[in-house]
Motif scaffolding. Structure first.
Motif, PDB file in Angstrom:
ATOM      1  N   PRO A  95       0.840  -1.209   0.000  1.00 20.87           N
ATOM      2  CA  PRO A  95       0.000   0.000   0.000  1.00 20.87           C
ATOM      3  C   PRO A  95       0.873   1.256   0.000  1.00 20.87           C
ATOM      4  O   PRO A  95       1.889   1.304   0.685  1.00 20.87           O
ATOM      5  CB  PRO A  95      -0.802  -0.123   1.301  1.00 20.87           C
TER       6      PRO A  95
ATOM      7  N   HIS B 266      16.156  -1.297  -2.037  1.00 21.57           N
ATOM      8  CA  HIS B 266      16.488  -0.605  -0.791  1.00 21.57           C
ATOM      9  C   HIS B 266      16.794  -1.614   0.311  1.00 21.57           C
ATOM     10  O   HIS B 266      17.746  -1.447   1.084  1.00 21.57           O
ATOM     11  CB  HIS B 266      15.315   0.289  -0.355  1.00 21.57           C
TER      12      HIS B 266
ATOM     13  N   LEU C 179      19.319   4.858   7.249  1.00 19.85           N
ATOM     14  CA  LEU C 179      18.525   3.631   7.123  1.00 19.85           C
ATOM     15  C   LEU C 179      17.033   3.941   7.247  1.00 19.85           C
ATOM     16  O   LEU C 179      16.210   3.395   6.507  1.00 19.85           O
ATOM     17  CB  LEU C 179      18.952   2.613   8.193  1.00 19.85           C
TER      18      LEU C 179
ATOM     19  N   MET D 279      15.895   5.646   4.061  1.00 19.76           N
ATOM     20  CA  MET D 279      15.842   4.678   2.948  1.00 19.76           C
ATOM     21  C   MET D 279      14.593   3.812   3.032  1.00 19.76           C
ATOM     22  O   MET D 279      13.939   3.540   2.029  1.00 19.76           O
ATOM     23  CB  MET D 279      17.083   3.777   2.959  1.00 19.76           C
ATOM     24  N   LEU D 280      14.267   3.378   4.236  1.00 18.86           N
ATOM     25  CA  LEU D 280      13.072   2.543   4.395  1.00 18.86           C
ATOM     26  C   LEU D 280      11.802   3.382   4.274  1.00 18.86           C
ATOM     27  O   LEU D 280      10.809   2.944   3.698  1.00 18.86           O
ATOM     28  CB  LEU D 280      13.084   1.868   5.774  1.00 18.86           C
TER      29      LEU D 280
ATOM     30  N   ARG E  74      11.134   6.004   2.548  1.00 18.38           N
ATOM     31  CA  ARG E  74      10.800   6.580   1.246  1.00 18.38           C
ATOM     32  C   ARG E  74      10.218   5.572   0.276  1.00 18.38           C
ATOM     33  O   ARG E  74       9.904   5.907  -0.846  1.00 18.38           O
ATOM     34  CB  ARG E  74      12.059   7.221   0.628  1.00 18.38           C
ATOM     35  N   VAL E  75      10.124   4.307   0.675  1.00 26.34           N
ATOM     36  CA  VAL E  75       9.503   3.302  -0.193  1.00 26.34           C
ATOM     37  C   VAL E  75       8.314   2.677   0.543  1.00 26.34           C
ATOM     38  O   VAL E  75       8.297   2.677   1.772  1.00 26.34           O
ATOM     39  CB  VAL E  75      10.502   2.200  -0.627  1.00 26.34           C
ATOM     40  N   PRO E  76       7.335   2.131  -0.174  1.00 25.32           N
ATOM     41  CA  PRO E  76       6.125   1.607   0.491  1.00 25.32           C
ATOM     42  C   PRO E  76       6.417   0.514   1.517  1.00 25.32           C
ATOM     43  O   PRO E  76       5.658   0.341   2.465  1.00 25.32           O
ATOM     44  CB  PRO E  76       5.290   1.062  -0.673  1.00 25.32           C
ATOM     45  N   ILE E  77       7.532  -0.207   1.338  1.00 24.98           N
ATOM     46  CA  ILE E  77       7.782  -1.318   2.262  1.00 24.98           C
ATOM     47  C   ILE E  77       8.007  -0.804   3.682  1.00 24.98           C
ATOM     48  O   ILE E  77       7.739  -1.514   4.658  1.00 24.98           O
ATOM     49  CB  ILE E  77       8.984  -2.181   1.772  1.00 24.98           C
TER      50      ILE E  77
ATOM     51  N   TYR F 290       4.785  -0.565   5.225  1.00 25.34           N
ATOM     52  CA  TYR F 290       4.280  -1.933   5.403  1.00 25.34           C
ATOM     53  C   TYR F 290       4.839  -2.544   6.688  1.00 25.34           C
ATOM     54  O   TYR F 290       4.148  -3.248   7.407  1.00 25.34           O
ATOM     55  CB  TYR F 290       4.687  -2.761   4.174  1.00 25.34           C
ATOM     56  N   ILE F 291       6.120  -2.215   6.965  1.00 24.91           N
ATOM     57  CA  ILE F 291       6.761  -2.744   8.178  1.00 24.91           C
ATOM     58  C   ILE F 291       6.174  -2.053   9.413  1.00 24.91           C
ATOM     59  O   ILE F 291       5.789  -2.700  10.378  1.00 24.91           O
ATOM     60  CB  ILE F 291       8.294  -2.532   8.121  1.00 24.91           C
TER      61      ILE F 291
END
Lengths: 283, 218, 407
Positions: A32, A252, B153, B156-157, B159-162, B165-166
């Motif tokens: 999402p 990433h 870190l 980096m995390l 700026r992306v959808p993952i 998600y985390i």
């Protein structure tokens, strides 16, 4: 082993990065996407312009082939939104190699939405000079762009017939791979002629623009492919930016994993050196 | 000769520099018209720089081909590529060189299917180089480096959808890092760099800085 | 130039009022009409306070005429509750009462047929009338005396900018004058001190020094700074008899660099060692430049890479490739976004202003040192203003932050 890991052949890293990009592109999964405030501000400004009668937006294409992977999806999402809301679009270019990309994006999105060149949108082409082009448009748009990219007089195009200066645009968006937003559009455009301005930029340039958002000189910003994906989410049409989030997310994670590995081996190596030194001291 | 190479450019820089500053503060129509004309002249000069660049490039590669210097084959490729593009520009999808640029045609095809992929590929090399540079250098050698690493870190995390998600905290933390400490540092650098740019501009306008004339000392 | 500021007399004129509106808007506010300041003419500004008891859907209409007897033409329509003076600080400043006064900048008015618009003419007298139009009726205010739009000679809204710029310029010039009389201290810049080490290493190894210009053109500050550094580097390589290669992306920068290196070699007494082919344009496109320079690094294996100027995405391509070859790397850029890449991959990095300071540092010329000192004084002033402004703003005293606000 630790020494080998500390000096790992960079080609192994390249291989993992390649796999991290290629494999997710071949698979289908998604996460999402939550739009950030800066991207939402751009969306809301376009909605505000669309609510007015005869809203007109200027889009400046200031990028080349190198940044096309990040900025072309952004351009497509913005154009899709503008065409869907029947906002008139005038496009210019401050980079010579942006004209072809602008043309491709405009034609593709206009054909999709059934919009007509000259009435709903126009591409004015490239002019050299950056800041002086903006100053020129601020005072005399027709003098700066007497014809469009295809040779038609600015006076004959319905979309530009009543444009005298930058003040006649309800919103200006610069899609930039370089410094055109903070070095040219803000000091020579927004500060002088006080129009609402937003920026779309590569991810690496995004940190540069935060001071200008905080001061109100930019009303919003779309940063990199992730920003473009957020915009696609807002308009409800997933395209290349959304699908690009798969390899970007995985890559990433891979880079983070390598950084963690590098630090673990670094600390192990330091501890081993400390142990070796203390053994030598005892001896 | 000295007048043309040294004195005249300095006078011109002073006059145009002062006018450029003054028109910013003077709203009168005469000043605005002057600013418009200066902008047009500058655009013409900037356009000529492209011809200068083309001439310089072609001369460079011709010298290499003629002298058979190492890598002269690549210079030949540069000439051939240039010739092919010129042919398509002149042909202009059948309209000829004096017609405005055609919407479709060989030039547009070459641009979108050769030039753009080539430059995109070069840009994409950065992904690999960032990974290898990060592996080699992003090590927590000191507490400050560890803090920087942690911030990197998180961003980096985030700026992306993952990242979302985390945990929802990650993108919010990333946004805070960008909008507060990063922005503060960026603003400080911007102030300093802007002051430096003003000082250098003043030196150029008043003829104190002459490096742009070439030749080092005056 | 004298601005004409006219105040209309308060006249109650009721033309059409239904019994229901007798409790609503009862009078037309007093308007003020004057030449719009800081413009090239062709515009007047009208301000007025909100009417009493404004119902929803009320609009204010500004009418203009060239004669006090009319005919009046519609020039602007402002919805009640919008267009307050506080929204235009450039004209009205930051006074608190601005939040309670409406305004309209009028540049044209509807033509006789009601459709086309006629621009106002500078120097021609116009008469202004305010009309309050609500769903149940219309109230017309009195006609003002004549007001003319005029051209202005100075943007008073930019006065703070002008004063700051002038003060800073004077500080710079005075510092330069002072530097001619006494030596000014400048702190160590490790990147520049390492320059000699890098050049000496190249000489010992018998390999070239590669000087890489950034992407910006000659009109940009970092390129000027880079050319200054190139002058010193060329002088050193001439003294050490090391080979210097200079890559450029801009032909004008190349011309200037060629002259600079030639002069440096002449000064060192080594005109024979100068080869113009060693200062060349490799490509005029960003990534073509990157590919070409990477090729030079990998093929020719220079011992030292000196990257100075304004860089973009190609920065990491250069630096990482250079790191692979084992060359000593010194970089300097004001490109904020590329600094992290240089810092992680180069041995020394000049950050931001250190690049600008480099020419002063290397040459120790009084005029350059003085300019640097002036910048430091300017920064000190900004620091004081920032701290004071934050403290005052926290205490809700905003005059300092307003004084530094661009209007």
């Amino acid at each position: 082993m630790i020494e080998r890991l500390m000096n790992l052949d960079r080609r192994i890293i390249f291989l993992f990065v390649f796999a991290g990009v290629a494999v997710p592109l071949l698979m289908d999964f998604s996460f999402p996407i939550k739009p950030t405030d800066n991207v939402r501000a751009v969306y809301q400004q376009i909605e505000h312009v669309a609510a007015q009668k005869d809203g007109k937006v200027l889009i400046s294409f200031s990028y080349g082939g190198g940044a096309a992977a990040e900025l072309q999806p952004m351009a497509r999402a913005l154009l899709r939104h503008l065409f869907a809301r029947e906002v008139e679009i005038v496009a210019i270019s401050l980079w010579p190699d942006a004209v072809g990309l602008a043309q491709a994006a405009l034609k593709g999105m206009a054909d999709e939405a059934g919009r007509k060149y000259g009435t709903d949108y126009a591409l004015m082409g490239f002019k050299p000079g950056n800041s002086v082009v903006i100053l020129g448009m601020g005072q005399d748009f027709r003098g700066t762009f007497p014809t469009d990219n295809f040779g038609a007089s600015t006076d004959t195009l319905a979309v530009t017939a009543n444009v005298q200066s930058l003040a006649d645009f309800d919103f200006v968006i610069d899609l930039a791979a370089g410094e055109s937003i903070d070095h040219f559009w803000i000091p020579y455009g927004q500060e002088r002629f006080k129009f609402p301005l937003a920026g779309g930029c590569t991810a690496v340039m995004a940190p540069d623009l935060f001071p200008f958002i905080q001061s109100g000189q930019l009303i919003g910003m779309i940063g990199g492919l992730a920003g473009a994906a957020e915009y696609e989410t807002l308009i409800g049409h997933a395209d290349k930016a959304t699908s690009g989030m798969r390899p970007q997310s995985v890559t990433h994670i891979i880079i983070i994993a390598f950084i963690v590995l590098a630090n673990v081996t670094f600390f192990l190596s330091r501890r081993r050196s400390a142990n070796t030194t203390s053994h030598q001291d005892l001896a | 000769m000295i007048f043309l190479r040294r004195t005249f450019p300095l006078i011109l820089a002073f006059v145009v520099g002062v006018i450029g500053i003054l028109v910013f503060y003077v709203p009168h129509s005469v000043a605005q018209a002057l600013e418009r004309d200066l902008a047009k002249w500058f655009m013409i000069i900037a356009a000529f720089a492209y011809f200068l660049g083309l001439y310089s490039l072609m001369t460079l590669h011709w010298t290499r081909v003629r002298a058979r210097q190492p890598g002269w084959g690549y210079s030949l490729v540069a000439y051939l590529s240039f010739a092919v593009m010129v042919v398509f520009i002149v042909y202009n999808d059948g309209h000829g060189p004096f017609h405005a640029q055609a919407e479709a045609g060989g030039y547009q095809w070459l641009y979108l299917n050769v030039y753009v992929p080539c430059t995109s590929s070069m840009f994409s090399i950065l992904a690999f180089f960032i990974a290898s540079a990060a592996y080699r250098t992003f090590r927590a050698r000191s507490p400050e480096a560890a803090l920087l690493l942690l911030a990197g870190l998180i961003v980096m995390l985030g700026r992306v959808p993952i990242g979302a998600y985390i945990s929802d905290v990650i993108p919010d933390a990333a946004q805070w890092l960008m909008a507060v400490p990063n922005m503060a540092a960026k603003r400080g650098i911007l102030l300093g760099v802007s002051l430096g740019a003003i000082a250098t501009s003043l030196r150029i306008i008043f003829g104190i800085e002459r490096a742009y004339l070439g030749g080092g000392e005056e | 130039m004298i601005l004409l500021r006219l105040i209309a007399s308060l006249t109650l004129t009721i033309l059409v009022v239904s019994p229901a509106t007798a409790q609503l808007v009862s009078s037309v506010p007093e308007i003020t009409a004057f030449d719009t300041p800081d413009d090239a003419g062709g515009s007047i500004t009208v301000t007025w306070p909100p009417a009493d008891h404004v119902p929803p859907a009320t609009v204010y209409r500004i009418y203009l005429a060239e004669s006090s007897a009319g005919p009046f033409h519609l020039a602007a329509e402002i919805d009640a509750g919008t267009s307050f003076q506080s929204e235009d600080t450039a004209v009205f400043g930051f006074a608190e009462e601005n939040a309670n006064r409406h305004f309209a900048h009028v540049k044209s008015y509807a033509g006789d047929n009601g459709e086309s618009s006629t621009d106002m003419v500078t120097g021609r007298p116009y008469f202004v009338r305010l009309v309050v139009r609500s769903p149940s009726g219309e109230l017309r205010g009195a006609v003002t005396t004549a007001v003319e739009a005029e051209q202005n000679y100075f943007k008073w809204s930019k006065l703070n900018n002008f004063l700051l710029g002038t003060v800073f310029s004077i500080i710079i010039m005075l510092s330069i004058a002072l530097a001619r009389r006494r030596e000014l201290y400048i702190r160590r810049i490790p990147g520049l001190e390492a320059m000699d080490e890098a050049l000496g290493r190249a000489t010992e190894m018998g390999r070239a020094v590669l000087f890489i210009h950034g992407l910006r053109d000659m009109a940009q500050i970092p390129t000027i700074a880079a050319v200054n550094i190139l002058s010193r580097v060329a002088r050193r390589t001439a003294d050490f008899d090391a080979k210097l290669r200079v890559t450029n992306v801009d032909p004008i920068v190349m011309s200037v660099s060629q002259e600079t290196v030639k002069e440096a070699y002449l000064e060192a007494g080594r005109p024979d060692a100068f080869n113009p082919d060693d200062v060349f344009v490799v490509a005029t496109d960003q990534f073509s430049y990157a590919a070409a320079v990477q090729g030079i690094m990998l093929r020719e294996r220079p011992a030292a890479h000196i990257m100075m100027g304004g860089f973009f995405a190609e920065a990491l391509l250069f630096a990482e490739t250079g790191a692979q070859t084992g060359a000593i790397q010194i970089a300097g850029t004001d490109s904020y976004t590329q600094l992290p890449f240089f810092i992680t991959t180069c041995d020394y990095t000049l950050m931001g202003e250190e690049l600008y300071a480099a020419s002063a540092y290397l040459s120790r010329e009084p005029r350059l040192l003085g300019s640097l000192k002036g910048q430091d004084i300017g920064k000190a002033i900004f620091l004081v203003v920032l701290i004071a402004g934050v403290v005052l703003a926290t205490l809700d005293v905003s005059f300092l932050s307003q004084a530094f606000t661009a209007r």
